[in-house]
Design a protein around this motif. Structure first.
Motif, PDB file in Angstrom:
ATOM      1  N   ALA A   1      75.921 105.183 -15.499  1.00  0.00           N
ATOM      2  CA  ALA A   1      76.262 103.960 -14.512  1.00  0.00           C
ATOM      3  C   ALA A   1      77.245 104.605 -13.681  1.00  0.00           C
ATOM      4  N   PRO A   2      78.391 105.552 -13.657  1.00  0.00           N
ATOM      5  CA  PRO A   2      79.135 105.969 -12.658  1.00  0.00           C
ATOM      6  C   PRO A   2      78.247 106.453 -11.479  1.00  0.00           C
ATOM      7  N   SER A   3      77.324 107.522 -12.309  1.00  0.00           N
ATOM      8  CA  SER A   3      76.334 108.324 -11.365  1.00  0.00           C
ATOM      9  C   SER A   3      75.628 107.673 -10.242  1.00  0.00           C
ATOM     10  N   ALA A   4      74.952 106.681 -10.670  1.00  0.00           N
ATOM     11  CA  ALA A   4      73.965 105.696  -9.985  1.00  0.00           C
ATOM     12  C   ALA A   4      74.929 104.916  -8.711  1.00  0.00           C
ATOM     13  N   LEU A   5      76.162 104.396  -9.304  1.00  0.00           N
ATOM     14  CA  LEU A   5      76.997 103.773  -8.158  1.00  0.00           C
ATOM     15  C   LEU A   5      77.196 104.668  -7.132  1.00  0.00           C
ATOM     16  N   TRP A   6      77.715 105.804  -7.582  1.00  0.00           N
ATOM     17  CA  TRP A   6      78.300 106.796  -6.545  1.00  0.00           C
ATOM     18  C   TRP A   6      77.135 107.298  -5.628  1.00  0.00           C
ATOM     19  N   GLU A   7      75.996 107.661  -6.351  1.00  0.00           N
ATOM     20  CA  GLU A   7      74.868 108.310  -5.367  1.00  0.00           C
ATOM     21  C   GLU A   7      74.352 106.780  -4.414  1.00  0.00           C
ATOM     22  N   LEU A   8      74.659 105.855  -4.812  1.00  0.00           N
ATOM     23  CA  LEU A   8      74.489 104.727  -3.771  1.00  0.00           C
ATOM     24  C   LEU A   8      75.360 104.420  -2.738  1.00  0.00           C
TER      25      LEU A   8
ATOM     26  N   ALA B   1      74.739  98.909 -22.996  1.00  0.00           N
ATOM     27  CA  ALA B   1      74.462  98.732 -21.562  1.00  0.00           C
ATOM     28  C   ALA B   1      73.323  97.748 -21.255  1.00  0.00           C
ATOM     29  N   ASP B   2      73.285  96.672 -22.315  1.00  0.00           N
ATOM     30  CA  ASP B   2      71.860  95.885 -21.724  1.00  0.00           C
ATOM     31  C   ASP B   2      72.640  94.346 -21.251  1.00  0.00           C
ATOM     32  N   ARG B   3      73.816  94.524 -21.145  1.00  0.00           N
ATOM     33  CA  ARG B   3      74.661  93.170 -20.518  1.00  0.00           C
ATOM     34  C   ARG B   3      75.861  93.632 -20.030  1.00  0.00           C
TER      35      ARG B   3
ATOM     36  N   ILE C   1      71.451  89.699 -18.573  1.00  0.00           N
ATOM     37  CA  ILE C   1      70.565  89.431 -17.635  1.00  0.00           C
ATOM     38  C   ILE C   1      69.237  90.047 -17.590  1.00  0.00           C
ATOM     39  N   ILE C   2      68.007  89.326 -17.691  1.00  0.00           N
ATOM     40  CA  ILE C   2      66.827  90.057 -17.601  1.00  0.00           C
ATOM     41  C   ILE C   2      66.195  89.553 -16.219  1.00  0.00           C
ATOM     42  N   LEU C   3      65.963  90.832 -15.449  1.00  0.00           N
ATOM     43  CA  LEU C   3      65.067  90.755 -14.127  1.00  0.00           C
ATOM     44  C   LEU C   3      63.868  91.436 -14.571  1.00  0.00           C
ATOM     45  N   SER C   4      62.826  90.549 -14.567  1.00  0.00           N
ATOM     46  CA  SER C   4      61.447  90.920 -15.352  1.00  0.00           C
ATOM     47  C   SER C   4      60.648  91.734 -14.112  1.00  0.00           C
ATOM     48  N   ASP C   5      61.181  91.538 -12.693  1.00  0.00           N
ATOM     49  CA  ASP C   5      60.440  92.464 -11.669  1.00  0.00           C
ATOM     50  C   ASP C   5      60.811  93.902 -12.016  1.00  0.00           C
ATOM     51  N   TYR C   6      61.913  94.110 -12.716  1.00  0.00           N
ATOM     52  CA  TYR C   6      62.179  95.499 -12.786  1.00  0.00           C
ATOM     53  C   TYR C   6      62.353  95.803 -14.388  1.00  0.00           C
ATOM     54  N   ALA C   7      62.824  95.116 -15.222  1.00  0.00           N
ATOM     55  CA  ALA C   7      62.687  95.451 -16.481  1.00  0.00           C
ATOM     56  C   ALA C   7      62.284  94.551 -17.617  1.00  0.00           C
ATOM     57  N   THR C   8      62.039  95.288 -18.679  1.00  0.00           N
ATOM     58  CA  THR C   8      61.360  94.353 -19.988  1.00  0.00           C
ATOM     59  C   THR C   8      62.616  94.089 -20.917  1.00  0.00           C
ATOM     60  N   THR C   9      63.690  94.345 -20.562  1.00  0.00           N
ATOM     61  CA  THR C   9      64.730  93.680 -21.389  1.00  0.00           C
ATOM     62  C   THR C   9      66.153  93.754 -20.559  1.00  0.00           C
ATOM     63  N   GLY C  10      67.069  93.189 -20.856  1.00  0.00           N
ATOM     64  CA  GLY C  10      68.489  92.960 -20.458  1.00  0.00           C
ATOM     65  C   GLY C  10      68.976  94.645 -19.855  1.00  0.00           C
ATOM     66  N   ASP C  11      69.344  94.469 -18.558  1.00  0.00           N
ATOM     67  CA  ASP C  11      69.722  95.813 -18.220  1.00  0.00           C
ATOM     68  C   ASP C  11      71.025  95.599 -17.282  1.00  0.00           C
ATOM     69  N   GLY C  12      72.326  95.886 -17.867  1.00  0.00           N
ATOM     70  CA  GLY C  12      73.674  95.856 -17.368  1.00  0.00           C
ATOM     71  C   GLY C  12      73.613  96.255 -15.761  1.00  0.00           C
ATOM     72  N   LEU C  13      73.289  97.533 -15.544  1.00  0.00           N
ATOM     73  CA  LEU C  13      73.298  98.402 -14.370  1.00  0.00           C
ATOM     74  C   LEU C  13      72.356  97.800 -13.311  1.00  0.00           C
ATOM     75  N   VAL C  14      71.098  97.408 -13.701  1.00  0.00           N
ATOM     76  CA  VAL C  14      70.327  96.874 -12.796  1.00  0.00           C
ATOM     77  C   VAL C  14      70.652  95.580 -12.327  1.00  0.00           C
ATOM     78  N   ALA C  15      71.245  94.668 -13.107  1.00  0.00           N
ATOM     79  CA  ALA C  15      71.529  93.256 -12.720  1.00  0.00           C
ATOM     80  C   ALA C  15      72.961  93.376 -11.916  1.00  0.00           C
ATOM     81  N   SER C  16      73.734  94.395 -12.061  1.00  0.00           N
ATOM     82  CA  SER C  16      74.940  94.571 -11.302  1.00  0.00           C
ATOM     83  C   SER C  16      74.483  94.985  -9.714  1.00  0.00           C
ATOM     84  N   LEU C  17      73.479  95.681  -9.755  1.00  0.00           N
ATOM     85  CA  LEU C  17      73.058  96.430  -8.350  1.00  0.00           C
ATOM     86  C   LEU C  17      72.502  95.168  -7.593  1.00  0.00           C
ATOM     87  N   GLN C  18      71.680  94.237  -8.143  1.00  0.00           N
ATOM     88  CA  GLN C  18      71.189  92.921  -7.400  1.00  0.00           C
ATOM     89  C   GLN C  18      72.412  91.941  -7.161  1.00  0.00           C
ATOM     90  N   VAL C  19      73.307  91.899  -8.129  1.00  0.00           N
ATOM     91  CA  VAL C  19      74.559  91.152  -7.553  1.00  0.00           C
ATOM     92  C   VAL C  19      75.384  91.834  -6.400  1.00  0.00           C
TER      93      VAL C  19
END
Length: 446
Positions: free
Chosen positions: A190-197, A244-246, A331-349
Motif C-alpha cells: 500500500a505505501p509503495s503504490a501510493l508513493w509511486e502514484l 486489506a480487503d476493507r 468496498i467491492i468494485l467489480s470492474d476491477y476486483a472479485t472481492t473487497g479491495d481496500g487499496l483499490v477503493a481508496s484510489l477511486q476515492v
C-alpha cells in the motif's frame, strides 16, 4: 443443510484450537485440492497470508495437504486478500488460499478459499469440501506429489495492478497521505503504490512482528490515524484492516469516514461519468438510511442484502451492479476486483478528491447519517426471536418507526447474540425503540 466449518467468510477461529489447527489446515488443503482437481493438467494453488505468527504453521500445513493430493503450490507470502484473488486468476491457478483472520486479533486465524475465477467459493463448493474433510481423500502416487515454490515478484504484480485502476490522466502529486496498514498484509504494497502514484506518504502500522496485527492500528482502531493526519497536516488518511480487503478514511480534520460515505462518493462520481452500472449500488441492511435517501435524490437505487460481503457480491453479479459494499468498509468494485479491495477503493476515492480540488472534509461528506443505534443481547440457548412477546415488541417498534426509520434484528452467525439495530430521524425515539426490543429479547432468553 448448515455448514460445519465454513462461516460467512471461510473458516476462522483461535489458533491451535479446533478448527484452526495445523491438522485441520492440512485436511482443508487435501480436501480443497482434491475438489478442484479437474481435468488432466497439472493443478496449481496460490497461497497468501497476512502477518500473524500462526501463518507460518498454517501455511506449511496447507502446503503438505495440497502437495499430498498432487497439486503444485505457489507461495506469495504476506499479501492482501484481494491480491491473492487477483493472482489466482491472472496466474491461471485452479484455486487460491488466503490465510488470515482479517480484523481479528493475532491469536485468531482463518482460511479463505477462492475458485479459479478469483471469486470466493459458493455454498455448494464449501459443502463439498466439508464432506471431504470429514471423509477419506485419495492421495497422489509418489511420482505425482506436488511441488511448492515461492514467487518473488508477487508484490510487484499487485502494485502494478492497483496502480492501473487509477485514472491515467491523474496523479497524486502534492498530496500528503497517511496510510495505516494495521501491521498486516498490505504493509509493503500500500505505501509503495501510493508513493509511486506521486503522493507524499506517511506510513504507520508497517512494522509487523507476528503479534501486533490490528493492535491499536488499522480500520478497527482509527485513533492513531486520526491523530497522525492532524499532526502531519495530511490531506487524507487511509486505514486498512489486517488483510486489506476493507478500509476507512480520515479527512484532514481527523474525522472518520465510513464505508457508506465512501460508496456514495464513488457512486456519485461514476454516475456522472456514465460508469455506474445498474443505476445504483448494493449494500447490506446495516447501511445508514441517510445513504439510501442521498442516492434517491440523485436518481440512484440502494439495493440491500443480508450482512456479509459475499451476499453483496452475489447480488452485484446476479443483477449487474458494479459498486457495492458494507458500512464497515468492505468496498467491492467489480470492474476491477472479485472481492473487497481496500487499496483499490481508496484510489477511486482519491481520484474524486483530485478531480474536485476540494478538501476531503467536503468531498467525502455526502450526506448526514441518521441516528443509528446497535445493541447486542447475549443468550444461552433457544430461539428468543420466535417468542410471542418478542415478535409483538418488534411489530410495535416497526410500526412506530414506519416512514421515519428502520429496524433490523438478526441473530449473529458467529456467537449467541441477537443484534438489534434501529435508525430514524429522532435519536431519542431510536434509542427508546432499541431498548424496548432488547428488553423483550432479554426476558425471552432468561
Amino acid at each position: 443443510m448448515a455448514r460445519k466449518y465454513f462461516g460467512t467468510d471461510g473458516i476462522r477461529g483461535a489458533t491451535n484450537a479446533h478448527p484452526m489447527t495445523a491438522a485441520m489446515a492440512m485436511k482443508v488443503g487435501m480436501a480443497a485440492g482434491a475438489h478442484f482437481a479437474r481435468g488432466d493438467h497439472k493443478h496449481r494453488v496460490v497461497i497468501g497470508k497476512d502477518t500473524r505468527l500462526s501463518g507460518y504453521m498454517l501455511e506449511n500445513a496447507m502446503v503438505a495437504g495440497f502437495t499430498s493430493v498432487g497439486m503444485d503450490v505457489v507461495l506469495v507470502g504476506p499479501m492482501p486478500t484481494p491480491a491473492v484473488a487477483m493472482l489466482t486468476q491472472s496466474m491461471r491457478a485452479d484455486m487460491g488460499v488466503m490465510i488470515s483472520a482479517s480484523h481479528n486479533p493475532f491469536a485468531d486465524n482463518g482460511i479463505k478459499l477462492f475458485g479459479p475465477d478469483g471469486y470466493k467459493l459458493s455454498d455448494a463448493d464449501e459443502m463439498a469440501i466439508e464432506a471431504m474433510i470429514d471423509g477419506d481423500v485419495a492421495l497422489a502416487p509418489p511420482e505425482q506429489i506436488g511441488r511448492a515454490r515461492r514467487v518473488e515478484d508477487a508484490r510487484g504484480r499487485y502494485i502494478h495492478f492497483a496502480k492501473s485502476t487509477f485514472p491515467e490522466d491523474l496523479t497524486l502529486d502534492g498530496l500528503k497521505i497517511v496510510v495505516d496498514c494495521a501491521n498486516g498484509a498490505a504493509y509493503q504494497v500500500a505505501p509503495s503504490a501510493l508513493w509511486e502514484l506521486g503522493a507524499e506518504v506517511v506510513a504507520v502500522g508497517v512494522s509487523p512482528n507476528g503479534k501486533n496485527i490490528n493492535d491499536g492500528v488499522g480500520s478497527t482502531a482509527p485513533q492513531t490515524l486520526c491523530e497522525t493526519v492532524v499532526a502531519t497536516g495530511a490531506q487524507l488518511g487511509i486505514a486498512l484492516d489486517g488483510d486489506a480487503d476493507r478500509l476507512i478514511l480520515v479527512d484532514e480534520t481527523g474525522r472518520v469516514i465510513d464505508g457508506d460515505q465512501l460508496m456514495a462518493t464513488i457512486a456519485d462520481g461514476w454516475a456522472r461519468r456514465g460508469k455506474l452500472a445498474g443505476g445504483g449500488l448494493v449494500a447490506t441492511v446495516m447501511s445508514n438510511l441517510g445513504l439510501e435517501r442521498h442516492l434517491a435524490a440523485q436518481g440512484l437505487e440502494l439495493i440491500r442484502t443480508s450482512v456479509g460481503d459475499r451476499y453483496v457480491l452475489e447480488k452485484m453479479r446476479s443483477s449487474g451492479y458494479n459498486v457495492g459494499g458494507e458500512q464497515s468498509g468492505h468496498i467491492i468494485l467489480s470492474d476491477y476486483a472479485t472481492t473487497g479491495d481496500g487499496l483499490v477503493a481508496s484510489l477511486q476515492v482519491l481520484a474524486e478528491l483530485v478531480r474536485s480540488g476540494a478538501p476531503a472534509s467536503e468531498v467525502l461528506h455526502r450526506f448526514d447519517p441518521l441516528p443509528q443505534i446497535l445493541k447486542n443481547v447475549r443468550f444461552k440457548g433457544g430461539k428468543p426471536l420466535e417468542d410471542t412477546t418478542v415478535k409483538e415488541a418488534i411489530a410495535a417498534a416497526e410500526a412506530e418507526l414506519s416512514g421515519n426509520g428502520r429496524l433490523v434484528i438478526r441473530a449473529s452467525g458467529t456467537e449467541p447474540v441477537i443484534r438489534v439495530m434501529a435508525e430514524g430521524d429522532e435519536a431519542g425515539q431510536v434509542e427508546a425503540v432499541v431498548d424496548r426490543v432488547c428488553e423483550a429479547v432479554r426476558k425471552a432468553a432468561a
